[in-house]
Design an enzyme around this catalytic site. Sequence first.
Site, PDB file in Angstrom:
ATOM      1  N   ASP A 150      -9.229 -10.590  -4.134  1.00  0.00           N
ATOM      2  CA  ASP A 150      -8.642  -9.245  -4.505  1.00  0.00           C
ATOM      3  C   ASP A 150      -9.245  -8.547  -5.499  1.00  0.00           C
ATOM      4  O   ASP A 150      -9.448  -8.770  -6.635  1.00  0.00           O
ATOM      5  CB  ASP A 150      -7.294  -9.436  -4.897  1.00  0.00           C
ATOM      6  CG  ASP A 150      -6.601  -8.371  -4.456  1.00  0.00           C
ATOM      7  OD1 ASP A 150      -6.926  -7.311  -3.935  1.00  0.00           O
ATOM      8  OD2 ASP A 150      -5.185  -8.193  -4.894  1.00  0.00           O
TER       9      ASP A 150
ATOM     10  N   LYS B 107      -0.071  -9.419  -1.888  1.00  0.00           N
ATOM     11  CA  LYS B 107      -0.411  -8.724  -3.101  1.00  0.00           C
ATOM     12  C   LYS B 107       0.325  -8.841  -4.406  1.00  0.00           C
ATOM     13  O   LYS B 107       0.088  -8.951  -5.467  1.00  0.00           O
ATOM     14  CB  LYS B 107      -0.310  -7.010  -2.551  1.00  0.00           C
ATOM     15  CG  LYS B 107      -0.969  -6.162  -3.437  1.00  0.00           C
ATOM     16  CD  LYS B 107      -2.513  -6.297  -3.403  1.00  0.00           C
ATOM     17  CE  LYS B 107      -3.295  -5.246  -3.380  1.00  0.00           C
ATOM     18  NZ  LYS B 107      -4.871  -5.242  -2.980  1.00  0.00           N
TER      19      LYS B 107
ATOM     20  N   LYS C 180      -9.029  -9.754  -9.149  1.00  0.00           N
ATOM     21  CA  LYS C 180      -7.781  -9.730  -9.746  1.00  0.00           C
ATOM     22  C   LYS C 180      -7.034 -11.310  -9.722  1.00  0.00           C
ATOM     23  O   LYS C 180      -6.588 -11.512 -10.779  1.00  0.00           O
ATOM     24  CB  LYS C 180      -6.805  -8.830  -8.741  1.00  0.00           C
ATOM     25  CG  LYS C 180      -5.719  -8.517  -9.174  1.00  0.00           C
ATOM     26  CD  LYS C 180      -5.121  -7.028  -8.813  1.00  0.00           C
ATOM     27  CE  LYS C 180      -5.217  -6.744  -7.245  1.00  0.00           C
ATOM     28  NZ  LYS C 180      -5.280  -5.428  -6.768  1.00  0.00           N
TER      29      LYS C 180
ATOM     30  N   LYS D 148      -3.654   6.948  -5.877  1.00  0.00           N
ATOM     31  CA  LYS D 148      -2.741   5.949  -5.979  1.00  0.00           C
ATOM     32  C   LYS D 148      -2.031   6.306  -7.314  1.00  0.00           C
ATOM     33  O   LYS D 148      -2.860   6.430  -8.291  1.00  0.00           O
ATOM     34  CB  LYS D 148      -3.274   4.639  -5.899  1.00  0.00           C
ATOM     35  CG  LYS D 148      -2.487   3.487  -6.282  1.00  0.00           C
ATOM     36  CD  LYS D 148      -3.104   2.206  -6.371  1.00  0.00           C
ATOM     37  CE  LYS D 148      -2.459   0.878  -6.338  1.00  0.00           C
ATOM     38  NZ  LYS D 148      -3.598  -0.032  -5.933  1.00  0.00           N
TER      39      LYS D 148
HETATM   40  P1  NAD Z   1      -8.219   0.443   4.718  1.00  0.00           P
HETATM   41  O1  NAD Z   1      -6.977   0.207   5.536  1.00  0.00           O
HETATM   42  O2  NAD Z   1      -8.411   1.716   4.356  1.00  0.00           O
HETATM   43  O3  NAD Z   1      -9.491  -0.461   5.407  1.00  0.00           O
HETATM   44  C1  NAD Z   1      -9.064  -1.688   6.043  1.00  0.00           C
HETATM   45  C2  NAD Z   1      -9.915  -1.621   7.376  1.00  0.00           C
HETATM   46  O4  NAD Z   1      -9.935  -2.952   7.974  1.00  0.00           O
HETATM   47  C3  NAD Z   1      -9.319  -0.588   8.450  1.00  0.00           C
HETATM   48  O5  NAD Z   1     -10.326   0.003   9.069  1.00  0.00           O
HETATM   49  C4  NAD Z   1      -8.821  -1.667   9.526  1.00  0.00           C
HETATM   50  O6  NAD Z   1      -9.221  -0.980  10.599  1.00  0.00           O
HETATM   51  C5  NAD Z   1      -9.790  -2.802   9.218  1.00  0.00           C
HETATM   52  N1  NAD Z   1      -9.387  -3.958   9.693  1.00  0.00           N
HETATM   53  C6  NAD Z   1      -8.336  -4.699   9.529  1.00  0.00           C
HETATM   54  N2  NAD Z   1      -8.180  -5.899  10.148  1.00  0.00           N
HETATM   55  C7  NAD Z   1      -9.478  -6.103  10.432  1.00  0.00           C
HETATM   56  C8  NAD Z   1     -10.244  -7.326  10.857  1.00  0.00           C
HETATM   57  N3  NAD Z   1      -9.570  -8.400  11.186  1.00  0.00           N
HETATM   58  N4  NAD Z   1     -11.420  -7.266  11.112  1.00  0.00           N
HETATM   59  C9  NAD Z   1     -12.104  -6.040  10.739  1.00  0.00           C
HETATM   60  N5  NAD Z   1     -11.618  -4.993  10.381  1.00  0.00           N
HETATM   61  C10 NAD Z   1     -10.088  -4.930  10.227  1.00  0.00           C
HETATM   62  O7  NAD Z   1      -8.000  -0.130   3.289  1.00  0.00           O
HETATM   63  P2  NAD Z   1      -9.062  -0.042   1.950  1.00  0.00           P
HETATM   64  O8  NAD Z   1      -8.246   0.911   1.078  1.00  0.00           O
HETATM   65  O9  NAD Z   1     -10.292   0.102   2.444  1.00  0.00           O
HETATM   66  O10 NAD Z   1      -8.743  -1.511   1.118  1.00  0.00           O
HETATM   67  C11 NAD Z   1      -9.312  -2.689   1.779  1.00  0.00           C
HETATM   68  C12 NAD Z   1      -8.653  -3.866   1.338  1.00  0.00           C
HETATM   69  O11 NAD Z   1      -9.202  -4.015  -0.012  1.00  0.00           O
HETATM   70  C13 NAD Z   1      -7.164  -3.844   1.165  1.00  0.00           C
HETATM   71  O12 NAD Z   1      -6.760  -5.383   1.483  1.00  0.00           O
HETATM   72  C14 NAD Z   1      -6.736  -3.636  -0.149  1.00  0.00           C
HETATM   73  O13 NAD Z   1      -5.687  -4.180  -0.524  1.00  0.00           O
HETATM   74  C15 NAD Z   1      -7.840  -4.219  -0.816  1.00  0.00           C
HETATM   75  N6  NAD Z   1      -8.181  -3.545  -2.161  1.00  0.00           N
HETATM   76  C16 NAD Z   1      -8.377  -2.473  -2.392  1.00  0.00           C
HETATM   77  C17 NAD Z   1      -8.223  -1.948  -3.628  1.00  0.00           C
HETATM   78  C18 NAD Z   1      -8.831  -0.601  -3.992  1.00  0.00           C
HETATM   79  O14 NAD Z   1      -8.549  -0.040  -4.889  1.00  0.00           O
HETATM   80  N7  NAD Z   1      -8.963   0.237  -3.001  1.00  0.00           N
HETATM   81  C19 NAD Z   1      -8.172  -2.707  -4.793  1.00  0.00           C
HETATM   82  C20 NAD Z   1      -8.023  -4.044  -4.459  1.00  0.00           C
HETATM   83  C21 NAD Z   1      -7.931  -4.764  -3.265  1.00  0.00           C
END
Ligand code: NAD
Length: 522
Positions: free
Chosen positions: A313, A362, A478, A403
């Site tokens: 994470d 999460k 994280k 956010k």
């Molecule tokens: P998002 O939902 O915009 O992007 C995720 C992408 O993954 C989507 O395009 C979806 O179609 C694709 N996806 C889902 N399952 C899949 C699979 N099995 N194979 C391939 N692609 C798949 O989310 P995001 O904002 O880009 O965040 C991505 C991840 O990072 C999330 O799990 C989020 O919790 C984690 N994260 C983000 C942050 C942040 O600050 N943005 C911080 C910590 C963790």
Amino acid sequence: GDHVASGVREAFRVDSPNVVYTDKEIRSKYTYRTTNVVRDGNGTFVARPQATAYEFTVDRKIPKVGVMLVGWGGNNGTTITAGIIANRSKLTWETREGPRTANYYGSLIMGSTMKLGTDTKTNRDVNIPFHDVLPMVHPNDLVIGGWDISRMNLADAMDRAAVLEPTLKAQVRKQMANLVPLPSIYYPDFIAANQGDRVDNVLAGSTASMSHVEQIRRDIREFKQTHHLDKVIVQWTANTERYADLLDGVNDTAENLLRSIREGHGEISPSSIFAVASILEGAPFINGSPQNTFVPGVVQLAEKHEAFIAGDDFKSGQTKMKSALADFLINAGIKLTSIASYNHLGNNDGKNLSEQKQFRSKEISKSTVIDDMVEANTVLYQPGEHPDHTVVIKYMPAVGDNKRALDEYYAEIFLGGHQTISIFNVCEDSLLASPLIIDLVLVAEMMTRIRWRTLTAGDDSSFKGFHSVLSILSYMLKAPMTPPGTPVVNSLAKQRAALTNIFRACVGLEPESDMTLEHKLL
Ligand code: NAD
């Protein structure tokens, strides 16, 4: 020796009998000083300084590196890709507040410095960019690719993400439109049902199979060949999955895990399949989401293949603040008694987290972040005592990627008084996360070029790599995973110090001690 590798001038050179530069490598002898503690018969601690001699080698040849993102078409995936294109082409775009130019702000490696030492003439600190301490890859040179369960090209996906300024998007649109994610693995049970409407790019089969592992391995190999890469690093930035159940005989050992994949067992997650494929290809795999991708069988498989894994994470906003602020309070001797954390966000991550099982992943990763600091302060906290800690996340479509994180820190001070600190943190989530994704890649890649051995008398043991579980990446994560049986460090300052000082050791420099005796004993 010669300190100019392949015509590139290095930012500094270490002049020491313990450090040797050759065309190929930097070799350094380094004494690691620690303190061993035992209890004597009266229960008194006895502390014994301990010195261990190591030799490190750093491969100086900067490789051509590819990054494959799982979830490439998401907010993070599209933002990193556009960000690297913008930096590579040194783009400038208009905003309401005037022109902005591409940068890597928020990247520890690209945006921060390290004290090299003290200038003998001016008596002042000399600081160098973190990126210059070791011969690291530059993010502009990374080749990006990956998979997504949505076939949308990256230009349209960047519009869907609604993160970047239209004036910036216009300039990267053409290049982004040519980028289309490879079909991915989709086991609907693992991510929220509300994601179903973007699924149009998946391999056949909705439970684990060896053919999925094989296809992902082929994808990695083909990407490597097509772009003439020396190395590929795979990173999960796809949706947060639910936790997989840990089951004896199913995912507890490497062997059982591989058998369960062959048998199509329902508790093997897509992220674990990607991890297995990466491990078998020798590609470092980093998990940027909170789920337990690294079930014991995956960790064992990585150890067996001496492949690097890291997670879990990304630590971008609220938790990063927490691992700095809780550390500050507790180390100031102030008794932190509760943390209440609320988040609301309106991007697709928030939508996915609006279902209970994904939220739970999460919640777990956000909850453990102060444990080590509390446990270390035996003056403020009795064994087992812990501040109250609650985490709430709500999906609020209107705020999009901007956010909100609201945190209240409540603490007990002198003679029964109280201190309350309230934080209201607003930021574009993906603009905070993307530079971390770059840091994770750069440091993970660097670790593939560092080898070590102990230097004890009569010992001519050969060089080896670091442990498969790359806990040196903790600063960006994280819920940092550490080698089995070793303690987790959550404190942001300690995590940064570990990264800084391991890099320094690799070029034979002492840790940054901050004693500055040279200024105090004048
Ligand atoms: P998002 O939902 O915009 O992007 C995720 C992408 O993954 C989507 O395009 C979806 O179609 C694709 N996806 C889902 N399952 C899949 C699979 N099995 N194979 C391939 N692609 C798949 O989310 P995001 O904002 O880009 O965040 C991505 C991840 O990072 C999330 O799990 C989020 O919790 C984690 N994260 C983000 C942050 C942040 O600050 N943005 C911080 C910590 C963790």
